[in-house]
Design a protein around this motif. Structure first.
Motif, PDB file in Angstrom:
ATOM      1  N   ASP A  37      -6.095  -0.597  -2.732  1.00  0.00           N
ATOM      2  CA  ASP A  37      -6.717   0.700  -2.522  1.00  0.00           C
ATOM      3  C   ASP A  37      -6.584   1.568  -3.778  1.00  0.00           C
ATOM      4  OD1 ASP A  37      -4.067   1.396  -2.521  1.00  0.00           O
ATOM      5  OD2 ASP A  37      -3.980   1.938  -0.417  1.00  0.00           O
ATOM      6  N   GLU A  38      -7.336   2.658  -3.789  1.00  0.00           N
ATOM      7  CA  GLU A  38      -7.365   3.536  -4.965  1.00  0.00           C
ATOM      8  C   GLU A  38      -6.012   4.187  -5.202  1.00  0.00           C
ATOM      9  OE1 GLU A  38     -10.070   7.172  -6.815  1.00  0.00           O
ATOM     10  OE2 GLU A  38     -10.320   6.553  -4.730  1.00  0.00           O
ATOM     11  N   ASN A  39      -5.282   4.486  -4.124  1.00  0.00           N
ATOM     12  CA  ASN A  39      -3.963   5.107  -4.282  1.00  0.00           C
ATOM     13  C   ASN A  39      -3.030   4.219  -5.096  1.00  0.00           C
ATOM     14  OD1 ASN A  39      -4.780   7.276  -2.769  1.00  0.00           O
ATOM     15  ND2 ASN A  39      -3.815   6.592  -0.875  1.00  0.00           N
ATOM     16  N   SER A  43       0.850  -1.185   0.000  1.00  0.00           N
ATOM     17  CA  SER A  43       0.000   0.000   0.000  1.00  0.00           C
ATOM     18  C   SER A  43       0.885   1.235   0.000  1.00  0.00           C
ATOM     19  CB  SER A  43      -0.934   0.014   1.219  1.00  0.00           C
ATOM     20  OG  SER A  43      -0.168   0.046   2.421  1.00  0.00           O
ATOM     21  N   SER A  98       0.767   5.672   0.825  1.00  0.00           N
ATOM     22  CA  SER A  98       0.018   6.665   1.596  1.00  0.00           C
ATOM     23  C   SER A  98      -0.735   7.656   0.727  1.00  0.00           C
ATOM     24  CB  SER A  98       0.971   7.416   2.534  1.00  0.00           C
ATOM     25  OG  SER A  98       1.997   8.058   1.783  1.00  0.00           O
ATOM     26  N   GLN A  99      -0.226   7.912  -0.491  1.00  0.00           N
ATOM     27  CA  GLN A  99      -0.872   8.855  -1.389  1.00  0.00           C
ATOM     28  C   GLN A  99      -0.683   8.400  -2.837  1.00  0.00           C
ATOM     29  OE1 GLN A  99       0.977  12.683  -0.916  1.00  0.00           O
ATOM     30  NE2 GLN A  99       3.004  11.808  -0.568  1.00  0.00           N
ATOM     31  N   PRO A 100      -1.561   8.859  -3.729  1.00  0.00           N
ATOM     32  CA  PRO A 100      -1.495   8.377  -5.118  1.00  0.00           C
ATOM     33  C   PRO A 100      -0.344   9.007  -5.901  1.00  0.00           C
ATOM     34  CG  PRO A 100      -3.259   9.980  -4.909  1.00  0.00           C
ATOM     35  CD  PRO A 100      -2.739   9.745  -3.517  1.00  0.00           C
ATOM     36  N   LYS A 101       0.875   8.682  -5.508  1.00  0.00           N
ATOM     37  CA  LYS A 101       2.062   9.239  -6.139  1.00  0.00           C
ATOM     38  C   LYS A 101       2.859   8.117  -6.809  1.00  0.00           C
ATOM     39  CE  LYS A 101       1.577  13.556  -4.806  1.00  0.00           C
ATOM     40  NZ  LYS A 101       1.407  14.665  -5.775  1.00  0.00           N
ATOM     41  N   THR A 102       3.129   8.275  -8.082  1.00  0.00           N
ATOM     42  CA  THR A 102       3.894   7.272  -8.818  1.00  0.00           C
ATOM     43  C   THR A 102       5.282   7.100  -8.223  1.00  0.00           C
ATOM     44  OG1 THR A 102       2.689   7.803 -10.854  1.00  0.00           O
ATOM     45  CG2 THR A 102       4.774   6.645 -11.096  1.00  0.00           C
ATOM     46  N   LEU A 141      -4.076   4.368  -8.818  1.00  0.00           N
ATOM     47  CA  LEU A 141      -3.737   5.648  -9.446  1.00  0.00           C
ATOM     48  C   LEU A 141      -2.236   5.794  -9.639  1.00  0.00           C
ATOM     49  CD1 LEU A 141      -6.184   8.026  -7.512  1.00  0.00           C
ATOM     50  CD2 LEU A 141      -6.431   7.137  -9.832  1.00  0.00           C
ATOM     51  N   ALA A 142      -1.448   5.322  -8.685  1.00  0.00           N
ATOM     52  CA  ALA A 142       0.000   5.457  -8.778  1.00  0.00           C
ATOM     53  C   ALA A 142       0.595   4.580  -9.868  1.00  0.00           C
ATOM     54  CB  ALA A 142       0.643   5.125  -7.433  1.00  0.00           C
ATOM     55  N   GLU A 183       6.258   7.260  -5.181  1.00  0.00           N
ATOM     56  CA  GLU A 183       6.258   6.421  -3.982  1.00  0.00           C
ATOM     57  C   GLU A 183       6.186   4.943  -4.347  1.00  0.00           C
ATOM     58  OE1 GLU A 183       3.702   5.818   0.168  1.00  0.00           O
ATOM     59  OE2 GLU A 183       3.369   7.592  -1.097  1.00  0.00           O
TER      60      GLU A 183
END
Length: 203
Positions: free
Chosen positions: A156-158, A127, A129-133, A161-162, A135
């Protein structure tokens, strides 16, 4: 049999079924199932018109004799411009019959071979923490993975999106995996909960 699991605390093992992750490698079965799966994705909507389907051409275009031209009975002949097509393509269905037992057997064979080749990587969870490629790239780099399919029970959606902008990285729910996606990537990263779900489905 035991599968190694990578966790933050270090390597651990989980007990899994030999029938799912230690099955015999059946190349012919895998080839048949993968081919059938890809064939079913073909639209099969290609269509052309033969001389009977082209509009017009009911009247003889010119008289039979005296013009110096080759005789012709219709202007919709395949040798004429705007005429019909010889052996015209028609819509068809490319689906092949594959029963459930064959499909599940192929999935078990693929997972077992991935495990034998050490291309199946099991982690306790995945997982971000945020939808950042950036990360997600960092996490995969730490595990030395590039061309990878990520399988999770409830991603999860993050994570979705990532991964969208990454070439050679795909995220799937455990219910969405298929034989083509499993053989398309160099590595398959599976969460521990997804392994248990796979074991329930394929046992």
């Amino acid at each position: 049999m035991d599968l190694n699991v990578k966790t933050a605390a270090g390597a651990q093992t989980i007990q899994v079924s030999d029938d799912v992750f230690g099955a015999e490698y059946k190349q012919s079965l895998i080839h048949q199932v993968v081919t059938a799966y890809m064939s079913a994705a073909r639209s099969g909507t290609k269509a052309q018109k033969n001389r009977a389907a082209v509009q017009g051409g009911g009247a003889k275009p010119f008289r039979q004799k005296g013009t110096g031209r080759a005789r012709a009975g219709t202007s919709r002949s395949p040798i004429w411009r705007s005429g019909g097509v010889n052996f015209a393509a028609t819509p068809r269905n490319y689906e092949q019959k594959i029963n459930r037992k064959m499909y599940r057997g192929a999935i078990r064979s693929i997972l077992s071979e991935l495990n034998r080749q050490e291309r199946l990587v099991v982690v306790d969870e995945i997982s971000i923490s945020q939808p950042k490629t950036k990360e997600l790239v960092g996490k995969l780099k730490d595990m030395e993975l590039k061309d990878v399919l990520v399988v999770s029970e409830n991603p999860d959606e993050n994570l979705y999106l990532a991964s969208r902008n990454l070439y050679g990285v795909d995220v799937r729910d455990v219910e969405e995996i298929d034989p083509v996606s499993l053989v398309a990537y160099e590595h398959v990263l599976v969460t521990e909960s997804a392994v248990k779900k796979l074991e329930e489905r394929l046992a």
